[in-house]
Design a protein around this motif. Structure first.
Motif, short mmCIF file in Angstrom:
data_model
loop_
_atom_site.label_atom_id
_atom_site.label_comp_id
_atom_site.label_asym_id
_atom_site.label_seq_id
_atom_site.Cartn_x
_atom_site.Cartn_y
_atom_site.Cartn_z
N UNK A 165 0.91 -1.10 0.17
CA UNK A 165 -0.03 0.10 -0.09
C UNK A 165 0.92 1.21 0.06
N UNK A 166 0.62 2.15 -0.97
CA UNK A 166 1.43 3.47 -0.70
C UNK A 166 0.37 4.67 -1.45
N UNK A 167 0.85 5.85 -1.28
CA UNK A 167 0.29 6.75 -2.00
C UNK A 167 1.02 7.50 -3.06
N UNK A 168 0.16 7.55 -4.05
CA UNK A 168 0.80 8.30 -5.37
C UNK A 168 0.04 9.30 -5.96
N UNK A 169 0.81 10.52 -5.89
CA UNK A 169 0.10 11.58 -6.30
C UNK A 169 -1.24 12.05 -5.75
N UNK A 170 -1.10 11.68 -4.26
CA UNK A 170 -2.16 11.96 -3.39
C UNK A 170 -3.23 10.98 -3.08
N UNK A 171 -3.15 9.84 -4.14
CA UNK A 171 -4.34 8.81 -3.89
C UNK A 171 -3.78 7.55 -3.30
N UNK A 172 -4.23 7.06 -2.46
CA UNK A 172 -3.80 5.78 -1.95
C UNK A 172 -4.27 4.50 -3.02
N UNK A 173 -3.10 3.73 -2.81
CA UNK A 173 -3.24 2.76 -3.80
C UNK A 173 -2.74 1.30 -2.89
N UNK A 174 -3.68 0.35 -3.51
CA UNK A 174 -3.21 -1.20 -3.04
C UNK A 174 -3.01 -2.08 -3.95
N UNK A 175 -2.04 -2.70 -3.83
CA UNK A 175 -1.54 -3.35 -5.10
C UNK A 175 -0.99 -4.97 -4.67
N UNK A 232 5.58 10.73 -5.72
CA UNK A 232 5.01 11.80 -6.57
C UNK A 232 5.58 11.50 -7.81
N UNK A 233 4.82 11.37 -9.12
CA UNK A 233 5.23 11.49 -10.36
C UNK A 233 5.10 12.67 -11.05
N UNK A 234 5.56 12.91 -12.33
CA UNK A 234 5.34 14.12 -13.18
C UNK A 234 3.78 14.19 -13.15
N UNK A 235 3.04 13.21 -13.23
CA UNK A 235 1.50 13.45 -13.47
C UNK A 235 1.03 14.00 -12.07
N UNK A 236 1.65 14.17 -11.08
CA UNK A 236 1.17 14.65 -9.83
C UNK A 236 1.75 16.34 -9.83
N UNK A 237 2.37 16.64 -10.63
CA UNK A 237 2.86 18.10 -10.54
C UNK A 237 1.66 19.11 -11.12
N UNK A 238 0.98 18.92 -11.96
CA UNK A 238 -0.09 19.86 -12.21
C UNK A 238 -1.30 19.52 -11.08
N UNK A 239 -1.99 20.72 -10.62
CA UNK A 239 -2.85 20.58 -9.56
C UNK A 239 -4.45 21.11 -10.30
N UNK A 240 -5.40 20.28 -10.58
CA UNK A 240 -6.77 20.62 -11.00
C UNK A 240 -6.39 21.47 -12.20
N UNK A 241 -5.86 20.75 -13.10
CA UNK A 241 -5.52 21.53 -14.36
C UNK A 241 -4.65 22.70 -14.48
N UNK A 242 -4.02 22.93 -13.16
CA UNK A 242 -3.15 24.16 -13.33
C UNK A 242 -1.82 23.66 -13.36
N UNK A 243 -0.80 24.05 -14.10
CA UNK A 243 0.66 23.63 -14.38
C UNK A 243 1.24 24.06 -13.13
N UNK A 244 2.39 23.23 -12.60
CA UNK A 244 3.32 23.55 -11.63
C UNK A 244 3.90 24.81 -12.34
N UNK A 245 4.46 25.55 -11.47
CA UNK A 245 5.53 26.71 -11.93
C UNK A 245 6.52 26.11 -12.96
N UNK A 246 7.21 25.05 -12.60
CA UNK A 246 8.49 24.42 -13.52
C UNK A 246 7.83 24.01 -14.70
N UNK A 247 6.60 23.76 -14.78
CA UNK A 247 6.03 23.05 -16.19
C UNK A 247 6.00 24.34 -17.11
#
Lengths: 155, 282
Positions: free
Chosen positions: A6-16, A74-89
Motif C-alpha cells: 500500500x502506498x500513496x501516489x500523487x495523493x491517491x491511496x493505492x493497494x496492489x 510523486x510522479x510528473x503526473x502529480x505536478x499539475x493540480x486541478x488542471x493548473x500547471x506547476x510553475x516548473x512546467x
C-alpha cells in the motif's frame, strides 16, 4: 510469491499485489498506467525514471516495487493540480526547455525535489540536482534558465 | 530480472538466519544501486533478496568516544549532510559527493559501496586513510575488521556465511588534520573514477590511498614515507612522492583509460589531493 503493498501516489491511496522482481518504474508505468517516468538506461545513469519518494528524488528503475510499501510517491503526473500547471512546467514551456521530451519528466522531478528542499538554489545547486539527468537535445542551458525562472530568480 | 523471494526482516538475527540458510543464494538489498543493476543484467540470480532497511540500528549515525559509527543503511546524502562528518571527517563527505548523481545518492550507502568492493569505489580510499573499521555481526557476536583487511579483491570481501556488516567505525582524530579526495574522471556526474587519490595528514603524518589502479584500493607507503620526511610540503618538494605513486600502483587498460594514461594521472592526482589536503589542514 506476490506481495501486497500500500502506498500513496500523487495523493491517491493505492493497494496492489506485486511480484518481487518488478521494478518500481515498471509497476508505475504498467500497473498504474502512469507513463511519464521513462526507462532510459535502466541502470541509474540517465535519470529519465526520476520520481519523488517521501520528498526525495530517486531513480525508480533501481528500486523494487515492493520497496514502495508505505511510501508517499510523486510522479510528473502529480505536478499539475486541478488542471493548473506547476510553475516548473510553465517555465519549461516558456523557455523551450525540451525538445524530444524523453528526459523531461525526470528533469522536472529532479528540479521539483530541489525546489522543495531549497526554494532559492544557486546555479551550482541546480547543476548538482540535475547532474544525474541526461538530456541529449537541449544542451541544458534552457533547462537551467527554466529552473531559475521557476525559483523566481529571473523573469 | 529472474524472480526471487523478497524478505524484509526487522532484526539482525533474522537476517543472519536467512543468510546462513541460503548461503550464496541470498543477497542483501540495501540502496540497491549496485545489486539491482547486476540482477537486471542477470549477472547474479539470487533465490532470496534480503532488504535490510527495516532494521532501525542500521540507520544510525552517531559519534561516541569510540569514534563515528555509520550504520549500513545510512545513505550517501545523509553522510554528505551530516554535521559531524563535515566537521571531523570531511574527506568522506567529499568522496560520497563524487558518487553517481544526486538521486542515486538518496539511495546508495557507504557500506554498500564498501561491500561492492569495486576498485573504483569512491568512498573506500578515504576510509583507508581514515583507518576505518568494518563492524560485522554474526550470531556469536560482533567483530571489527580494519577496512584494508576487509576488502580482499574485486567484489571480494571478508564476510563469512551468516555474517552481515552493521556499519563503519571511524576512530576519533586528535590534533591538526586535513584530507582531500581527488577523482579524475571524464565527466563530473555519473562516472567512475579513471584514477583517484585520497590524501590525509594528521599531526604531520600522511596517509595516502589510490583508487582504480589495482584490484583493490591501495595504500601508498612509499609516497607516505617521502611526504612524512619533508620539512615543507609544496608543489616542488612533493615531486618525489608523485614519482613514488607511479611506482606503487599496477593499473590495467580498460574502456575508461589506458595503463600509461592512468600512470600519468596518478602522479597528478596525488599532487592535487595532497595540495588540497594542505589547504584544509588545521
Amino acid at each position: 510469491m506476490k506481495h501486497e503493498i500500500s502506498f500513496t501516489i500523487n495523493g491517491e491511496k493505492v493497494h496492489l499485489e506485486v511480484e518481487p522482481n518488478k521494478t518500481l518504474l515498471k509497476m508505475i508505468r504498467e500497473d498504474l498506467n502512469l507513463t511519464g517516468a521513462k526507462e532510459g538506461c535502466g541502470a541509474g545513469e540517465c535519470g529519465s525514471c526520476t520520481i519523488i519518494i517521501d520528498g526525495k528524488a530517486v531513480n525508480s528503475c533501481m528500486m523494487l516495487a515492493v520497496e514502495a510499501d508505505g511510501k508517499d510517491i510523486m510522479t510528473v503526473e502529480g505536478l499539475a493540480k486541478s488542471g493548473v500547471l506547476d510553475p516548473l512546467q510553465d517555465t519549461f514551456i516558456k523557455n523551450a526547455a525540451l525538445q524530444c521530451g524523453y528526459c523531461t519528466p525526470g528533469m522536472l522531478m529532479s528540479a521539483k525535489a530541489l525546489l522543495m528542499r531549497n526554494p532559492n538554489p544557486s546555479e551550482d545547486d541546480i547543476k548538482e540536482a540535475i547532474g544525474g539527468n541526461l538530456c541529449r537535445c537541449t544542451g541544458y542551458k534552457v533547462i537551467l534558465d527554466a529552473i531559475k525562472e521557476a525559483a523566481g530568480q529571473i523573469n | 530480472m529472474k524472480n526471487f523471494e523478497y524478505v524484509k526482516p526487522s532484526t539482525m538475527e533474522a537476517v543472519a538466519d536467512i543468510l546462513q540458510q541460503y548461503g550464496d543464494g541470498a543477497k542483501i538489498l540495501n540502496g540497491g544501486t549496485d545489486l539491482l543493476v547486476r540482477m537486471r543484467d542477470n549477472l547474479i540470480k539470487p533465490q532470496v533478496v534480503v532488504d535490510i532497511k527495516g532494521i532501525s540500528e542500521l540507520r544510525k549515525i552517531e559519534y561516541t568516544e569510540e569514534g563515528l559509527f555509520i550504520g549500513a543503511a545510512v545513505t550517501m546524502n545523509e553522510v554528505i549532510c551530516s554535521k559531524i562528518v563535515l566537521e571531523k571527517y570531511r574527506i568522506l563527505a567529499q568522496s560520497a559527493h563524487e558518487v553517481g548523481s544526486y538521486q542515486l545518492r538518496n539511495r546508495a550507502t557507504i557500506v554498500g559501496n564498501v561491500c561492492n568492493a569495486s576498485p573504483s569505489g569512491d568512498t573506500i580510499a578515504p576510509l583507508y586513510v581514515l583507518s576505518a573499521k568494518v563492524k560485522i555481526f554474526n550470531k556469536d557476536g560482533i567483530r571489527l575488521v580494519p577496512i584494508e583487511n576487509f576488502i580482499l579483491g574485486v567484489r571480494k570481501i571478508d564476510l563469512k556465511s551468516g555474517e552481515i556488516v552493521l556499519g563503519i567505525l571511524l576512530p576519533p582524530i586528535k590534533g591538526q588534520n586535513g584530507g582531500s579526495y581527488y577523482k579524475h574522471a571524464r565527466r563530473k556526474d555519473v562516472d567512475l573514477a579513471t584514477v583517484a587519490v585520497a590524501a590525509f595528514c594528521n599531526e604531520g603524518q600522511w596517509k595516502i590511498a589510490y583508487a582504480a589502479v589495482a584490484p583493490t584500493i591501495l595504500r601508498g607507503p612509499k609516497a607516505e614515507e617521502i611526504l612524512n620526511s619533508l620539512s615543507e610540503v609544496d608543489e616542488n618538494t612533493l615531486i618525489p612522492a608523485m614519482d613514488a605513486a607511479t611506482s606503487e600502483v599496477t593499473p590495467i587498460s580498460d574502456v575508461r583509460a589506458g595503463k600509461e594514461y592512468r600512470l600519468d594521472m596518478i602522479r597528478i592526482s596525488l599532487k592535487r589531493a595532497v595540495l588540497a589536503a594542505l589547504e584544509l589542514y588545521k
